[in-house]
Design a protein around this motif. Structure first.
Motif, PDB file in Angstrom:
ATOM      1  N   PHE A  96      25.309 -55.770 -75.504  1.00  0.00           N
ATOM      2  CA  PHE A  96      25.769 -57.490 -76.160  1.00  0.00           C
ATOM      3  C   PHE A  96      24.984 -58.008 -75.125  1.00  0.00           C
ATOM      4  O   PHE A  96      24.906 -57.949 -73.769  1.00  0.00           O
ATOM      5  N   ILE A  97      25.078 -59.348 -76.097  1.00  0.00           N
ATOM      6  CA  ILE A  97      24.635 -59.947 -75.074  1.00  0.00           C
ATOM      7  C   ILE A  97      24.809 -61.605 -75.046  1.00  0.00           C
ATOM      8  O   ILE A  97      25.366 -62.152 -76.385  1.00  0.00           O
ATOM      9  N   TYR A  98      25.406 -62.858 -74.440  1.00  0.00           N
ATOM     10  CA  TYR A  98      26.337 -62.691 -74.713  1.00  0.00           C
ATOM     11  C   TYR A  98      25.585 -64.299 -74.904  1.00  0.00           C
ATOM     12  O   TYR A  98      24.709 -64.103 -74.058  1.00  0.00           O
ATOM     13  N   ASN A  99      26.103 -65.509 -75.401  1.00  0.00           N
ATOM     14  CA  ASN A  99      25.725 -67.196 -75.781  1.00  0.00           C
ATOM     15  C   ASN A  99      24.854 -67.567 -74.255  1.00  0.00           C
ATOM     16  O   ASN A  99      23.716 -67.955 -73.970  1.00  0.00           O
ATOM     17  N   MET A 100      26.009 -67.880 -73.536  1.00  0.00           N
ATOM     18  CA  MET A 100      26.142 -68.378 -72.750  1.00  0.00           C
ATOM     19  C   MET A 100      27.240 -68.230 -70.928  1.00  0.00           C
ATOM     20  O   MET A 100      27.707 -67.869 -71.464  1.00  0.00           O
ATOM     21  N   SER A 101      26.632 -68.074 -69.801  1.00  0.00           N
ATOM     22  CA  SER A 101      27.293 -68.124 -69.116  1.00  0.00           C
ATOM     23  C   SER A 101      27.729 -69.279 -68.242  1.00  0.00           C
ATOM     24  O   SER A 101      26.968 -70.258 -67.766  1.00  0.00           O
ATOM     25  N   LEU A 102      29.061 -69.324 -67.403  1.00  0.00           N
ATOM     26  CA  LEU A 102      28.656 -70.598 -66.358  1.00  0.00           C
ATOM     27  C   LEU A 102      29.161 -69.775 -65.615  1.00  0.00           C
ATOM     28  O   LEU A 102      30.106 -69.265 -64.922  1.00  0.00           O
ATOM     29  N   VAL A 103      28.096 -69.726 -64.100  1.00  0.00           N
ATOM     30  CA  VAL A 103      27.950 -69.022 -62.512  1.00  0.00           C
ATOM     31  C   VAL A 103      28.647 -69.902 -61.574  1.00  0.00           C
ATOM     32  O   VAL A 103      28.244 -70.750 -61.642  1.00  0.00           O
ATOM     33  N   ASN A 104      28.728 -69.007 -60.668  1.00  0.00           N
ATOM     34  CA  ASN A 104      29.269 -69.760 -59.439  1.00  0.00           C
ATOM     35  C   ASN A 104      30.118 -70.898 -59.278  1.00  0.00           C
ATOM     36  O   ASN A 104      29.970 -71.347 -58.279  1.00  0.00           O
ATOM     37  N   PRO A 131      34.602 -61.290 -61.547  1.00  0.00           N
ATOM     38  CA  PRO A 131      34.290 -62.500 -60.313  1.00  0.00           C
ATOM     39  C   PRO A 131      32.998 -62.742 -60.177  1.00  0.00           C
ATOM     40  O   PRO A 131      32.133 -61.894 -60.584  1.00  0.00           O
ATOM     41  N   SER A 132      32.602 -63.947 -59.646  1.00  0.00           N
ATOM     42  CA  SER A 132      31.541 -64.457 -59.609  1.00  0.00           C
ATOM     43  C   SER A 132      30.831 -63.509 -58.864  1.00  0.00           C
ATOM     44  O   SER A 132      31.006 -62.374 -58.460  1.00  0.00           O
ATOM     45  N   GLY A 133      29.312 -63.378 -59.376  1.00  0.00           N
ATOM     46  CA  GLY A 133      27.990 -62.441 -58.876  1.00  0.00           C
ATOM     47  C   GLY A 133      27.973 -60.858 -59.687  1.00  0.00           C
ATOM     48  O   GLY A 133      27.468 -60.160 -59.592  1.00  0.00           O
ATOM     49  N   LYS A 134      29.013 -60.400 -60.451  1.00  0.00           N
ATOM     50  CA  LYS A 134      28.365 -59.917 -61.119  1.00  0.00           C
ATOM     51  C   LYS A 134      27.611 -59.985 -62.727  1.00  0.00           C
ATOM     52  O   LYS A 134      28.750 -60.388 -63.557  1.00  0.00           O
ATOM     53  N   ILE A 135      26.365 -59.577 -62.626  1.00  0.00           N
ATOM     54  CA  ILE A 135      25.472 -60.476 -64.102  1.00  0.00           C
ATOM     55  C   ILE A 135      25.505 -59.427 -65.350  1.00  0.00           C
ATOM     56  O   ILE A 135      25.141 -58.375 -64.950  1.00  0.00           O
ATOM     57  N   LEU A 136      25.823 -60.284 -66.501  1.00  0.00           N
ATOM     58  CA  LEU A 136      25.852 -59.730 -67.632  1.00  0.00           C
ATOM     59  C   LEU A 136      25.061 -59.783 -69.019  1.00  0.00           C
ATOM     60  O   LEU A 136      24.517 -61.014 -67.689  1.00  0.00           O
ATOM     61  N   PRO A 137      24.762 -59.753 -69.784  1.00  0.00           N
ATOM     62  CA  PRO A 137      23.123 -59.658 -69.992  1.00  0.00           C
ATOM     63  C   PRO A 137      23.440 -60.948 -70.785  1.00  0.00           C
ATOM     64  O   PRO A 137      25.006 -61.349 -71.688  1.00  0.00           O
ATOM     65  N   CYS A 138      22.064 -62.193 -70.969  1.00  0.00           N
ATOM     66  CA  CYS A 138      23.479 -63.488 -71.312  1.00  0.00           C
ATOM     67  C   CYS A 138      21.805 -64.074 -71.195  1.00  0.00           C
ATOM     68  O   CYS A 138      20.819 -64.706 -71.066  1.00  0.00           O
ATOM     69  N   LYS A 139      22.531 -65.331 -73.165  1.00  0.00           N
ATOM     70  CA  LYS A 139      21.187 -66.079 -72.890  1.00  0.00           C
ATOM     71  C   LYS A 139      20.281 -67.271 -72.282  1.00  0.00           C
ATOM     72  O   LYS A 139      19.615 -67.792 -71.351  1.00  0.00           O
ATOM     73  N   LYS A 140      22.313 -67.767 -72.116  1.00  0.00           N
ATOM     74  CA  LYS A 140      21.868 -68.791 -71.050  1.00  0.00           C
ATOM     75  C   LYS A 140      22.483 -69.172 -69.915  1.00  0.00           C
ATOM     76  O   LYS A 140      23.542 -68.751 -70.314  1.00  0.00           O
TER      77      LYS A 140
END
Ligand SMILES: [Zn+2]
Length: 443
Positions: A5-13, A39-48
């Motif tokens: 699964f790939i998320y559309n977007m993430s807001l990180v940090n 929690p910040s730092g755990k990167i999931l598959p994401c387009k933007k």
């Protein structure tokens, strides 16, 4: 969820506002919803991926009190849905609630609702409506049931404006309040005592405009309404409260009703401006009803901030030319614009403690929760990226009105980006919205 699964977007940090506090978390968005918070730092598959380091991430703001295309006959307020929602988006507002025009009979309801639906097709943000009654003579139960079926659980009425036949009789007010206890509707009240205003006999001159709708009119009427609610229960929401004294009275005599049966809204203008401006040359630019109060009442209002549930703008701007066309205040269109700077203004006065009054409180009171007003998995991805350090000088902004009552004021804290259901509408202070605004039914 599938493994790839790939998320559309993430807001990180970013510092994410959750449960009244901030935590370093990353928000993943898919299908217009907040899909996952980790929690910040755990990167999931994401387009933007959007880096929000040093920024606050807040729930999209809700303005429960705006007037768009307000028609006063000779004057029409400056903003339509296009300009109002654009200004709102720059202020971090992702949902606002407008008012249907006042009706006196049930059969007028459908027409007023259709008219608003048509106007609102231009909106860049989500919207809802309040039903409004004038000198209502018809069946209360029928109107409320019709309104509820259309997704509108709130009915606004006036205790004043007898001269334009908008004053609702006490008999009907009682019926509406009683009915609200049974149906779960909410009665929005513009509370000013009509007799005090009619008998004020003040010169029609801007310098003394406040005396024509004095603070006693608000205090007396709020007491009357609170007494009614104490007797028959039900739920009322007092719009645009201007005086700290009104709140002192409620706390002293009716504290058990506050937060349960009586809800309080106020507006940025009553915190920032006071009646001294009416004595200035440009006094007409600040005419609104109820009027701006004394510095003393303003201070009392600030002290009572915890008693206030929500901040609405009562957005209803008119251009300079329109405000200055006539000298006598009785001829001047009343109303100010605040949409674009509402949150930032109040944030400058009260800091983070103001956030719930723009998010979870209006969402809960106006039946938008949990879809709106909160950052949690499953809620709409309505989000604000806020830079608490950045400075801004206020100007007329994106409203079609050519001035702001706060022109040239320097504020700290700027809405940098606004996201509506997973789509940027303002991105790093640039407008990138499209007319995706949806009507939100509030069951
Ligand atoms: Zn209003």
């Amino acid at each position: 969820m599938k493994k790839d699964f790939i998320y559309n977007m993430s807001l990180v940090n970013g510092s994410v506002y959750r449960n009244g506090d901030f935590s370093l978390e990353d928000i993943y968005i898919s299908d217009q919803k907040i899909s996952k918070i980790v929690p910040s730092g755990k990167i999931l598959p994401c387009k933007k991926i959007v880096d929000c380091s040093n920024k606050l991430i807040l729930p999209g703001f809700i303005d429960p009190h705006v007037h768009i295309n307000l028609d006063l006959g000779e004057f029409k307020s400056s903003d339509n849905y296009e300009s109002a929602s654009k200004a709102a988006a720059f202020g971090g507002i992702t949902t606002f609630i407008d008012f249907l025009e006042p009706i006196n009979t049930v059969k007028e309801f459908d027409e007023k609702l259709q008219k608003k639906h048509k106007e609102a097709e231009l909106s860049f943000i989500d919207y809802s409506f309040h039903t409004t009654v004038g000198n209502f003579k018809d069946d209360v139960e029928k109107l409320v049931s019709k309104s509820l079926k259309s997704g509108i659980p709130s009915i606004k009425l006036f205790t004043t404006y007898s001269e334009s036949n908008r004053r609702c009789s006490y008999e009907k007010i009682r019926e509406f309040i009683k009915n609200s206890g049974l149906t779960g509707s909410l009665i929005l009240v513009h509370a000013e005592n009509d007799e005090i205003i009619v008998n004020s006999k003040v010169e029609d001159n801007t310098a003394v405009y406040e005396n024509s709708r004095p603070k006693e009119a608000e205090i007396e009427e709020i007491e009357k309404l609170a007494q009614m609610v104490a007797e028959i229960k039900g739920r009322i929401y007092i719009v645009h409260v201007t005086c700290g004294s009104s709140l002192d009275l409620l706390k002293e005599k009716y504290s058990e009703l506050l937060q349960h049966n009586i809800f309080i809204e106020s507006c940025p203008q009553y915190f920032y401006l006071n009646k001294e401006v009416y004595k200035t040359e440009d006094g007409n630019l600040f005419l609104l009803a109820p009027p701006l109060r004394s510095k003393e009442e303003q201070e009392k209002l600030k002290k009572n901030i915890v008693t206030i549930n929500t901040i609405g703008t009562d957005h209803a701007p008119f251009t300079k030319e329109e405000k200055l066309r006539y000298t006598k205040p009785s001829q001047v269109p009343k109303g100010l614009g605040s949409l674009e700077y509402s949150f930032t203004l109040m944030y400058n006065l009260f800091g983070e403690s103001i956030i719930p009054k723009y998010t979870i409180n209006p969402a809960l009171i106006h039946n938008l929760f949990p879809r709106k007003g909160i950052i949690q998995e499953g809620s709409d991805a309505d989000l604000v990226i806020f830079d608490p350090e950045r400075e801004l000088i206020i100007d007329s902004g994106h409203s079609k009105c050519d001035y702001s009552p706060y022109d040239d004021l320097k504020i700290i804290g700027v809405v940098e980006s606004t996201i509506l259901r997973g789509n940027f509408i303002v991105e790093e202070r640039k407008f990138v919205g499209s007319k995706l605004g949806q009507y939100i039914k509030r069951y």
